[in-house]
Write a protein that holds these residues in place. Structure first.
Motif, PDB file in Angstrom:
ATOM      1  N   MET A  41      -0.624   2.310  -8.959  1.00 17.39           N
ATOM      2  CA  MET A  41       0.188   2.734  -7.842  1.00 17.39           C
ATOM      3  C   MET A  41       0.008   1.521  -6.822  1.00 17.39           C
ATOM      4  SD  MET A  41      -1.337   6.560  -6.752  1.00 17.39           S
ATOM      5  CE  MET A  41      -3.080   6.153  -6.895  1.00 17.39           C
ATOM      6  N   GLN A  42       1.020   0.753  -7.345  1.00 18.30           N
ATOM      7  CA  GLN A  42       1.243  -0.638  -6.454  1.00 18.30           C
ATOM      8  C   GLN A  42       2.611  -0.861  -5.661  1.00 18.30           C
ATOM      9  OE1 GLN A  42       1.324  -2.280 -10.532  1.00 18.30           O
ATOM     10  NE2 GLN A  42       3.059  -3.561  -9.802  1.00 18.30           N
ATOM     11  N   PHE A  43       3.390   0.418  -5.700  1.00 20.40           N
ATOM     12  CA  PHE A  43       4.718  -0.026  -5.244  1.00 20.40           C
ATOM     13  C   PHE A  43       4.581  -0.196  -3.636  1.00 20.40           C
ATOM     14  CE2 PHE A  43       8.516   2.113  -3.508  1.00 20.40           C
ATOM     15  CZ  PHE A  43       9.500   1.090  -4.250  1.00 20.40           C
ATOM     16  N   SER A  44       3.838   0.743  -2.895  1.00 15.72           N
ATOM     17  CA  SER A  44       3.655   0.342  -1.572  1.00 15.72           C
ATOM     18  C   SER A  44       3.217  -1.080  -1.145  1.00 15.72           C
ATOM     19  CB  SER A  44       2.781   1.605  -0.878  1.00 15.72           C
ATOM     20  OG  SER A  44       1.653   1.524  -1.183  1.00 15.72           O
ATOM     21  N   GLU A  45       2.120  -1.616  -1.825  1.00 11.14           N
ATOM     22  CA  GLU A  45       1.793  -2.797  -1.626  1.00 11.14           C
ATOM     23  C   GLU A  45       2.907  -3.706  -1.892  1.00 11.14           C
ATOM     24  OE1 GLU A  45      -1.767  -1.749  -3.960  1.00 11.14           O
ATOM     25  OE2 GLU A  45      -2.792  -3.285  -2.600  1.00 11.14           O
ATOM     26  N   GLU A  46       3.668  -3.612  -2.904  1.00 13.69           N
ATOM     27  CA  GLU A  46       4.835  -4.581  -3.129  1.00 13.69           C
ATOM     28  C   GLU A  46       5.761  -4.327  -2.036  1.00 13.69           C
ATOM     29  OE1 GLU A  46       4.686  -4.619  -7.941  1.00 13.69           O
ATOM     30  OE2 GLU A  46       6.044  -3.023  -6.742  1.00 13.69           O
ATOM     31  N   GLN A  47       6.100  -3.123  -1.228  1.00 13.31           N
ATOM     32  CA  GLN A  47       6.857  -2.768  -0.410  1.00 13.31           C
ATOM     33  C   GLN A  47       6.577  -3.637   0.936  1.00 13.31           C
ATOM     34  OE1 GLN A  47      10.343  -0.988  -0.419  1.00 13.31           O
ATOM     35  NE2 GLN A  47       9.763  -2.043  -2.672  1.00 13.31           N
ATOM     36  N   LEU A  48       5.160  -3.762   0.996  1.00 13.29           N
ATOM     37  CA  LEU A  48       4.821  -4.445   2.289  1.00 13.29           C
ATOM     38  C   LEU A  48       5.560  -5.764   2.387  1.00 13.29           C
ATOM     39  CD1 LEU A  48       2.770  -4.682   4.561  1.00 13.29           C
ATOM     40  CD2 LEU A  48       1.090  -5.445   2.785  1.00 13.29           C
ATOM     41  N   ASP A 187      -1.343   7.512   8.194  1.00 12.25           N
ATOM     42  CA  ASP A 187      -0.856   7.321   9.502  1.00 12.25           C
ATOM     43  C   ASP A 187      -1.968   7.370  10.570  1.00 12.25           C
ATOM     44  OD1 ASP A 187       0.888   6.817  11.611  1.00 12.25           O
ATOM     45  OD2 ASP A 187       1.895   8.636  11.450  1.00 12.25           O
ATOM     46  N   ASP A 188      -1.604   6.707  11.749  1.00 10.80           N
ATOM     47  CA  ASP A 188      -2.553   6.632  12.953  1.00 10.80           C
ATOM     48  C   ASP A 188      -1.708   6.353  14.178  1.00 10.80           C
ATOM     49  OD1 ASP A 188      -4.443   5.833  14.947  1.00 10.80           O
ATOM     50  OD2 ASP A 188      -6.062   5.085  13.187  1.00 10.80           O
ATOM     51  N   ARG A 203       8.158  -0.483  14.440  1.00 14.32           N
ATOM     52  CA  ARG A 203       8.783   0.723  13.570  1.00 14.32           C
ATOM     53  C   ARG A 203       7.642   1.038  12.394  1.00 14.32           C
ATOM     54  NH1 ARG A 203      11.718   0.011  16.932  1.00 14.32           N
ATOM     55  NH2 ARG A 203      14.028  -0.363  17.067  1.00 14.32           N
ATOM     56  N   VAL A 204       7.770   2.318  12.337  1.00 11.41           N
ATOM     57  CA  VAL A 204       6.755   2.687  11.294  1.00 11.41           C
ATOM     58  C   VAL A 204       7.463   3.446   9.966  1.00 11.41           C
ATOM     59  CG1 VAL A 204       4.708   4.343  10.849  1.00 11.41           C
ATOM     60  CG2 VAL A 204       5.120   3.343  13.182  1.00 11.41           C
ATOM     61  N   GLU A 205       7.107   2.976   8.686  1.00 13.28           N
ATOM     62  CA  GLU A 205       7.656   3.535   7.652  1.00 13.28           C
ATOM     63  C   GLU A 205       6.936   4.141   6.666  1.00 13.28           C
ATOM     64  OE1 GLU A 205      10.639   1.664   5.671  1.00 13.28           O
ATOM     65  OE2 GLU A 205      11.401   0.620   7.296  1.00 13.28           O
ATOM     66  N   THR A 206       6.882   5.211   6.078  1.00 12.90           N
ATOM     67  CA  THR A 206       6.397   5.862   5.004  1.00 12.90           C
ATOM     68  C   THR A 206       6.705   5.428   3.547  1.00 12.90           C
ATOM     69  OG1 THR A 206       5.626   7.771   6.496  1.00 12.90           O
ATOM     70  CG2 THR A 206       5.190   8.127   3.948  1.00 12.90           C
ATOM     71  N   VAL A 207       5.873   5.037   2.819  1.00 13.67           N
ATOM     72  CA  VAL A 207       6.269   4.474   1.428  1.00 13.67           C
ATOM     73  C   VAL A 207       5.518   5.210   0.202  1.00 13.67           C
ATOM     74  CG1 VAL A 207       6.837   2.494  -0.144  1.00 13.67           C
ATOM     75  CG2 VAL A 207       7.014   2.268   2.448  1.00 13.67           C
ATOM     76  N   ARG A 208       6.042   5.671  -0.738  1.00 14.72           N
ATOM     77  CA  ARG A 208       5.339   6.256  -1.879  1.00 14.72           C
ATOM     78  C   ARG A 208       4.609   5.192  -2.642  1.00 14.72           C
ATOM     79  NH1 ARG A 208       4.578  11.919  -2.603  1.00 14.72           N
ATOM     80  NH2 ARG A 208       6.467  13.118  -2.144  1.00 14.72           N
ATOM     81  N   ALA A 209       3.401   5.739  -3.118  1.00 13.94           N
ATOM     82  CA  ALA A 209       2.623   4.627  -3.980  1.00 13.94           C
ATOM     83  C   ALA A 209       3.363   4.149  -5.234  1.00 13.94           C
ATOM     84  CB  ALA A 209       1.117   5.467  -4.087  1.00 13.94           C
ATOM     85  N   ARG A 210       4.171   5.076  -5.647  1.00  8.18           N
ATOM     86  CA  ARG A 210       4.848   4.793  -6.957  1.00  8.18           C
ATOM     87  C   ARG A 210       6.350   4.627  -6.748  1.00  8.18           C
ATOM     88  NH1 ARG A 210       1.411   9.320 -10.693  1.00  8.18           N
ATOM     89  NH2 ARG A 210      -0.725   8.360 -10.414  1.00  8.18           N
ATOM     90  N   THR A 219       1.306   4.284   4.713  1.00  5.28           N
ATOM     91  CA  THR A 219       1.981   4.134   5.985  1.00  5.28           C
ATOM     92  C   THR A 219       2.160   2.568   6.036  1.00  5.28           C
ATOM     93  OG1 THR A 219       1.310   6.020   7.110  1.00  5.28           O
ATOM     94  CG2 THR A 219       1.995   4.170   8.567  1.00  5.28           C
ATOM     95  N   ILE A 220       3.349   1.902   6.488  1.00  9.93           N
ATOM     96  CA  ILE A 220       3.527   0.601   6.985  1.00  9.93           C
ATOM     97  C   ILE A 220       3.938   0.305   8.344  1.00  9.93           C
ATOM     98  CG2 ILE A 220       4.405  -1.732   6.351  1.00  9.93           C
ATOM     99  CD1 ILE A 220       4.798  -0.631   3.319  1.00  9.93           C
TER     100      ILE A 220
END
Length: 227
Positions: A41-48, A187-188, A203-210, A219-220
């Motif tokens: 589960m690395q996709f959201s960290e790459e999307q960061l 989220d927070d 801006r707040v975006e939600t990204v899946r882990a995969r 959340t980013i």
């Protein structure tokens, strides 16, 4: 069921113990008994990295990354970065880099020898302070992935990063038009309000882990310094 095999451990300064484990073909860094990150589960960290650099307009961006981890964000930044860009990564756990060169070398590849990148053993807050104080140039992007979010602190002292003062310091370490991006496992809304109160465009975006649109939702936050 495949067992998890412990490969190595490391102590976070002012924090818990990290454990690198293998699980079949996958690798996981554990924080105590919890999964901190893993190769499944690395996709959201790459999307960061990817989504931040899409927002950066500087021709030769100077980027600061808080936390190396397994290098997902760092490598994605290098892939999206113009040739004239520079990346500085702040990491506080020396063993993390030993793992990157050892059992995780197949993930690391040649990224640690990329001339555009530099890994510094330091608290990311210290590098932010250097930029604010004029000791070093300011950044066009700051990517923060040192905790599980404002409510998931991994290391004592990191709480200050998410306070109004901490946000203001990171804002002031950016060039005008620069982007502050913060990864979180959840989220927070209170933190969103603090970011907006700093005067940045948020801006707040939600990204899946995969990448297959599965796994947990992360959340980013993207906050741009407009002046």
């Amino acid at each position: 069921m495949l067992p998890r095999e412990e490969i190595a451990t490391a102590q976070i300064p002012g924090g818990d113990t990290l454990t690198l484990v293998s699980h079949g073909r996958d690798f996981i860094i554990m924080l105590g008994r919890d999964e901190l990150m893993g190769t499944r589960m690395q996709f959201s960290e790459e999307q960061l990295a990817v989504l931040t650099l899409e927002r950066v307009t500087a021709a030769a961006p100077r980027v600061l990354i808080g936390g190396y981890g397994m290098g997902f964000t760092y490598r994605a930044t290098l892939s999206a970065l113009p040739e004239a860009g520079k990346v500085v990564v702040a990491e506080v756990v020396p063993e993390i880099l030993d793992w990157a060169k050892g059992p995780l070398a197949h993930l690391t590849g040649e990224s640690l020898s990329d001339p555009r990148g530099e890994i510094v053993l330091a608290d990311v807050a210290a590098l932010v302070d250097d930029a604010v104080d004029g000791t070093t140039p300011r950044f066009d992007a700051i990517l923060m992935d040192v905790d599980n979010g404002p409510d998931g602190i991994v290391r004592d002292g990191n709480e200050r990063l998410y306070t109004r003062t901490g946000i203001a310091r990171m804002r002031d370490a950016l060039n005008p038009g620069g982007v502050l991006a913060i990864w979180s496992a959840a989220d927070d809304h209170k933190f969103t309000r603090r970011l907006k109160d700093s005067g940045m465009d948020v801006r707040v975006e939600t990204v899946r882990a995969r990448p297959n649109n599965k796994g947990p939702r992360h959340t980013i936050w993207f906050a741009m310094r407009t002046r």
